[in-house]
Design a protein around this motif. Structure first.
Motif, PDB file in Angstrom:
ATOM      1  N   ARG A 269      48.868  47.936  30.219  1.00  0.00           N
ATOM      2  CA  ARG A 269      47.387  48.425  30.817  1.00  0.00           C
ATOM      3  C   ARG A 269      46.723  47.194  31.274  1.00  0.00           C
ATOM      4  NH1 ARG A 269      44.570  51.297  26.597  1.00  0.00           N
ATOM      5  NH2 ARG A 269      42.985  51.668  28.337  1.00  0.00           N
ATOM      6  N   ILE A 270      46.743  46.210  30.519  1.00  0.00           N
ATOM      7  CA  ILE A 270      45.664  44.998  30.606  1.00  0.00           C
ATOM      8  C   ILE A 270      46.371  44.265  31.941  1.00  0.00           C
ATOM      9  CG2 ILE A 270      45.055  42.621  29.787  1.00  0.00           C
ATOM     10  CD1 ILE A 270      45.084  44.053  26.931  1.00  0.00           C
ATOM     11  N   ALA A 271      47.859  44.228  32.105  1.00  0.00           N
ATOM     12  CA  ALA A 271      48.313  43.481  33.087  1.00  0.00           C
ATOM     13  C   ALA A 271      48.047  44.109  34.232  1.00  0.00           C
ATOM     14  CB  ALA A 271      50.004  43.253  32.956  1.00  0.00           C
ATOM     15  N   MET A 272      47.862  45.474  34.548  1.00  0.00           N
ATOM     16  CA  MET A 272      47.563  45.993  35.960  1.00  0.00           C
ATOM     17  C   MET A 272      46.029  46.352  36.097  1.00  0.00           C
ATOM     18  SD  MET A 272      48.408  50.144  34.965  1.00  0.00           S
ATOM     19  CE  MET A 272      49.848  49.653  34.412  1.00  0.00           C
ATOM     20  N   LEU A 273      45.378  46.019  35.061  1.00  0.00           N
ATOM     21  CA  LEU A 273      43.826  46.211  35.344  1.00  0.00           C
ATOM     22  C   LEU A 273      42.935  44.825  35.643  1.00  0.00           C
ATOM     23  CD1 LEU A 273      42.903  48.681  32.685  1.00  0.00           C
ATOM     24  CD2 LEU A 273      42.793  49.276  35.071  1.00  0.00           C
ATOM     25  N   GLU A 274      43.470  43.548  34.732  1.00  0.00           N
ATOM     26  CA  GLU A 274      42.825  42.386  35.025  1.00  0.00           C
ATOM     27  C   GLU A 274      42.951  42.052  36.278  1.00  0.00           C
ATOM     28  OE1 GLU A 274      42.452  39.817  30.994  1.00  0.00           O
ATOM     29  OE2 GLU A 274      44.503  40.026  31.728  1.00  0.00           O
TER      30      GLU A 274
ATOM     31  N   ILE B 282      39.961  42.858  38.649  1.00  0.00           N
ATOM     32  CA  ILE B 282      38.480  42.233  38.277  1.00  0.00           C
ATOM     33  C   ILE B 282      38.326  40.926  38.945  1.00  0.00           C
ATOM     34  CG2 ILE B 282      37.276  40.957  36.677  1.00  0.00           C
ATOM     35  CD1 ILE B 282      36.941  43.919  35.808  1.00  0.00           C
ATOM     36  N   VAL B 283      39.322  40.290  39.254  1.00  0.00           N
ATOM     37  CA  VAL B 283      39.251  39.158  40.064  1.00  0.00           C
ATOM     38  C   VAL B 283      39.031  39.389  41.549  1.00  0.00           C
ATOM     39  CG1 VAL B 283      40.729  37.088  40.930  1.00  0.00           C
ATOM     40  CG2 VAL B 283      40.968  37.864  38.417  1.00  0.00           C
TER      41      VAL B 283
ATOM     42  N   ASN C  18      34.250  42.377  44.120  1.00  0.00           N
ATOM     43  CA  ASN C  18      33.005  41.754  44.066  1.00  0.00           C
ATOM     44  C   ASN C  18      31.950  42.859  43.349  1.00  0.00           C
ATOM     45  OD1 ASN C  18      30.238  40.950  44.544  1.00  0.00           O
ATOM     46  ND2 ASN C  18      30.700  40.255  46.573  1.00  0.00           N
ATOM     47  N   PRO C  19      31.276  42.102  42.141  1.00  0.00           N
ATOM     48  CA  PRO C  19      30.449  43.170  41.465  1.00  0.00           C
ATOM     49  C   PRO C  19      29.351  43.406  41.934  1.00  0.00           C
ATOM     50  CG  PRO C  19      30.284  40.824  40.663  1.00  0.00           C
ATOM     51  CD  PRO C  19      31.514  40.935  41.424  1.00  0.00           C
ATOM     52  N   GLN C  20      28.666  42.802  43.233  1.00  0.00           N
ATOM     53  CA  GLN C  20      27.689  43.262  43.580  1.00  0.00           C
ATOM     54  C   GLN C  20      27.890  44.435  44.761  1.00  0.00           C
ATOM     55  OE1 GLN C  20      26.301  40.114  46.574  1.00  0.00           O
ATOM     56  NE2 GLN C  20      24.547  41.454  47.370  1.00  0.00           N
ATOM     57  N   TYR C  21      29.048  44.660  45.080  1.00  0.00           N
ATOM     58  CA  TYR C  21      29.319  46.006  45.697  1.00  0.00           C
ATOM     59  C   TYR C  21      30.125  47.054  44.879  1.00  0.00           C
ATOM     60  CZ  TYR C  21      28.268  42.844  49.518  1.00  0.00           C
ATOM     61  OH  TYR C  21      27.615  41.903  50.042  1.00  0.00           O
ATOM     62  N   TYR C  22      30.846  46.687  43.879  1.00  0.00           N
ATOM     63  CA  TYR C  22      31.759  47.353  43.171  1.00  0.00           C
ATOM     64  C   TYR C  22      31.010  47.585  41.456  1.00  0.00           C
ATOM     65  CZ  TYR C  22      34.625  47.834  47.330  1.00  0.00           C
ATOM     66  OH  TYR C  22      34.915  48.014  48.338  1.00  0.00           O
ATOM     67  N   LEU C  23      29.690  47.480  41.482  1.00  0.00           N
ATOM     68  CA  LEU C  23      29.261  47.491  40.057  1.00  0.00           C
ATOM     69  C   LEU C  23      29.799  48.365  39.169  1.00  0.00           C
ATOM     70  CD1 LEU C  23      27.434  46.025  37.968  1.00  0.00           C
ATOM     71  CD2 LEU C  23      25.577  47.526  38.772  1.00  0.00           C
ATOM     72  N   LEU C  24      29.816  49.735  39.348  1.00  0.00           N
ATOM     73  CA  LEU C  24      30.312  50.827  38.653  1.00  0.00           C
ATOM     74  C   LEU C  24      31.659  50.611  38.351  1.00  0.00           C
ATOM     75  CD1 LEU C  24      29.549  53.307  37.058  1.00  0.00           C
ATOM     76  CD2 LEU C  24      29.999  54.541  39.107  1.00  0.00           C
ATOM     77  N   VAL C  25      32.646  50.555  39.195  1.00  0.00           N
ATOM     78  CA  VAL C  25      33.835  50.255  39.091  1.00  0.00           C
ATOM     79  C   VAL C  25      34.240  49.022  38.101  1.00  0.00           C
ATOM     80  CG1 VAL C  25      36.076  49.891  40.166  1.00  0.00           C
ATOM     81  CG2 VAL C  25      34.526  51.431  41.328  1.00  0.00           C
TER      82      VAL C  25
ATOM     83  N   GLN D 197      33.708  50.135  34.569  1.00  0.00           N
ATOM     84  CA  GLN D 197      34.665  50.916  34.019  1.00  0.00           C
ATOM     85  C   GLN D 197      35.966  50.029  33.592  1.00  0.00           C
ATOM     86  OE1 GLN D 197      35.200  53.682  37.241  1.00  0.00           O
ATOM     87  NE2 GLN D 197      33.556  54.851  36.706  1.00  0.00           N
ATOM     88  N   ILE D 198      36.436  49.054  34.512  1.00  0.00           N
ATOM     89  CA  ILE D 198      37.484  48.207  34.049  1.00  0.00           C
ATOM     90  C   ILE D 198      37.465  47.310  33.093  1.00  0.00           C
ATOM     91  CG2 ILE D 198      39.193  46.790  35.233  1.00  0.00           C
ATOM     92  CD1 ILE D 198      38.295  48.010  38.101  1.00  0.00           C
TER      93      ILE D 198
END
Length: 527
Positions: free
Chosen positions: A356-361, A364-365, A368-375, A378-379
């Protein structure tokens, strides 16, 4: 109380009760109510000694008193309000006297006066009628009024009072049963912390059983907890108990959910489209179970779900379908998360969370948190929880070893550190542009924020270190986060409903940790 010694009030009240119950049989035939009249005089004296009723209780609207009607309109509580404080105590004491005066007048066939006193009793108690000190008296007063109106052949009025008593009893017992279920849950947590695992499992089982019995559960959460508990009994080779108790409850839940699913299916046939019906049928044809009870059943569903996930990933590429692609990856992670709960081998469960971690991390990289803050939030929360679960599993594996080596301890601490990192990233995302944590957390992120704070507190308490000073620092940080939860819920009572269990445990830790830290300081001073 009107400056009367409490002993005098008690003495007169007990004398009045004795006259009503004991001396009654000694009355002369020509004066059958002599002792009742004497008791009444004493009760009136006690009432005078207690003083006037509190203004806010005495001036309540009289319409429909005692019938439970219009409680919301009058601003009256529908949950238990304890009779605490001088005003409440004064109201309750006077209500007791009014009740006995009401019964006294009814016994002497003065029904109108008896009714008046019983209605006053209800009026004084109404705010506190669900409290454990008052519920019985309130029901008795309503029952007496029900009997009184029945004797007047006003059957509908009698029915209203008696049905109100029944409803109050059911409401009180519902609250009582809920509190008792919470009590069992907290005992399970305490016994687990004390490493009394057999006892913890017993109380956990009792909690799940009562939740099912009283229909107070979330189906998926309940099934996961039941499956997790079943692993304990499997590992203890207590298969017989598992088959008879836990399996039967899981099957009962499955039957209930299948009934609900059948209802939904019927609505789809009646009101839905042909495509929806075809989709339901297509899935059911490919798997034997829609509500798995063990790993093999869960694996069958997992493989089917993963097949569709792979198909979706091929279409929803990250370039061009960012949000859709992320949702598909999250679904893939969720499949592994649920499958892990059915896996009995803890090492294999760890590997599932690692997948799970391998597919989610990587997501995050790229985001861009400015445009995808909610997502992003969640991740971050999901990755943190995956590391958190892995750490718990590694601790459980280490507990089975007689002498865990440094490699295992290092692994536990690294998982702890990673969980802390992502929980902190999630919490930091809630800060304003000046990096200040909000005084009031938005409703949409309230529960995850409180859970993150709770888990960060627990993680700091789980760090393994040989440095006493560092351990004391970790305990202090842990206490700070537990205290944040308690303080926040005191300032914002609505938050307590979102994290009832975590709040109770936080209060317990706020009480226990300072003592533990003080013992630790004393031990450090002696070495």
């Amino acid at each position: 109380m009107a400056n009367a010694p409490w002993a005098e009030v008690c003495e007169k009240f007990q004398a009045a009760l004795a006259l009503s119950r004991v001396e009654l049989h000694k009355n002369p035939e020509k004066e059958p109510y002599k002792s009742k009249y004497s008791a009444r005089a004493l009760l009136e004296e006690v009432k005078a000694l207690l003083g006037p009723a509190p203004e806010d209780e005495d001036e309540r609207p009289e319409a429909d008193d005692g019938l439970g009607a219009g409680d919301h309109a009058l601003g009256l509580p529908t949950e238990a309000v304890e009779a605490e404080g001088p005003i409440a105590q004064q109201a309750v004491r006077l209500a007791v006297i009014e009740f006995h005066l009401g019964v006294n007048h009814i016994d002497t066939e003065e029904l109108s006066a008896g009714e008046e006193h019983l209605v006053k009793c209800l009026r004084l108690l109404r705010r506190y009628r669900l409290s454990h000190d008052c519920v019985s008296l309130y029901i008795q007063a309503q029952n007496n009024l029900g009997i009184l109106w029945s004797e007047r052949e006003e059957i509908e009025t009698a029915q209203a009072y008696l049905e109100s008593s029944e409803a109050l009893y059911n409401q009180y017992m519902k609250e009582f049963e809920k509190v008792y279920t919470h009590n069992l849950y907290y005992l399970a947590q305490v016994y687990q912390h004390m490493e009394m695992f057999e006892k913890a499992a017993h109380y956990c089982h009792s909690t799940l059983k009562r939740q099912l019995e009283y229909n107070a559960y979330h189906p998926i959460e309940w099934a996961i907890n039941a499956a997790t508990l079943s692993q304990f009994y499997i590992n203890k080779d207590n298969i017989g108990e598992l088959d008879l108790d836990k399996q039967s409850e899981l099957r009962a839940l499955r039957k209930k959910e299948l009934d609900e699913e059948e209802s939904i299916r019927k609505k789809a046939v009646q009101f839905g489209t042909g495509e929806l019906c075809d989709a339901i049928s297509a899935v059911e044809e490919k798997v034997s179970y829609l509500r798995p009870l063990d790993f093999e059943e869960a694996r069958e569903l997992f493989l089917l779900g993963q097949h569709y996930v792979f198909e979706a990933k091929e279409f929803f590429q990250i370039d061009g379908y960012v949000t859709d692609h992320i949702e598909v990856v999250q679904d893939h992670s969720a499949l592994f998360k649920v499958l892990a709960f059915f896996e009995t081998d803890m090492e294999r469960r760890c590997k599932m969370h690692k997948r799970r971690i391998a597919m989610l991390e990587p997501l995050i990289v790229d985001l861009n948190p400015q445009y995808y803050l909610l997502v992003n939030r969640q991740i971050q929360f999901e990755i943190a929880h995956a590391y958190y679960d892995m750490m718990d599993l590694k601790v459980a594996i280490a507990d089975k070893l007689r002498d865990p080596d440094s490699h295992i301890i290092k692994k536990i601490n690294n998982l702890n550190k990673s969980a802390l990192k992502y929980y902190q990233l999630f919490l930091d995302s809630l800060r304003d542009p000046n990096k200040v944590f909000p005084e009031h957390i938005g409703e949409d992120v309230l529960r995850p924020a409180m859970l993150a704070k709770f888990r960060v507190a627990r993680l700091y308490g789980k760090i393994i270190t040989a440095d006493p000073k560092k351990e004391l620092e970790n305990l202090a940080t842990s206490l700070e986060h537990y205290k944040f939860i308690v303080d926040y819920c005191e300032k914002h009572p609505e938050a307590a409903q979102e994290i009832e269990v975590e709040l109770e445990l936080s209060k317990e830790m706020v009480s226990l940790l300072p003592t533990k830290m003080e013992r630790f300081r004393t031990k450090m001073a002696l070495t």
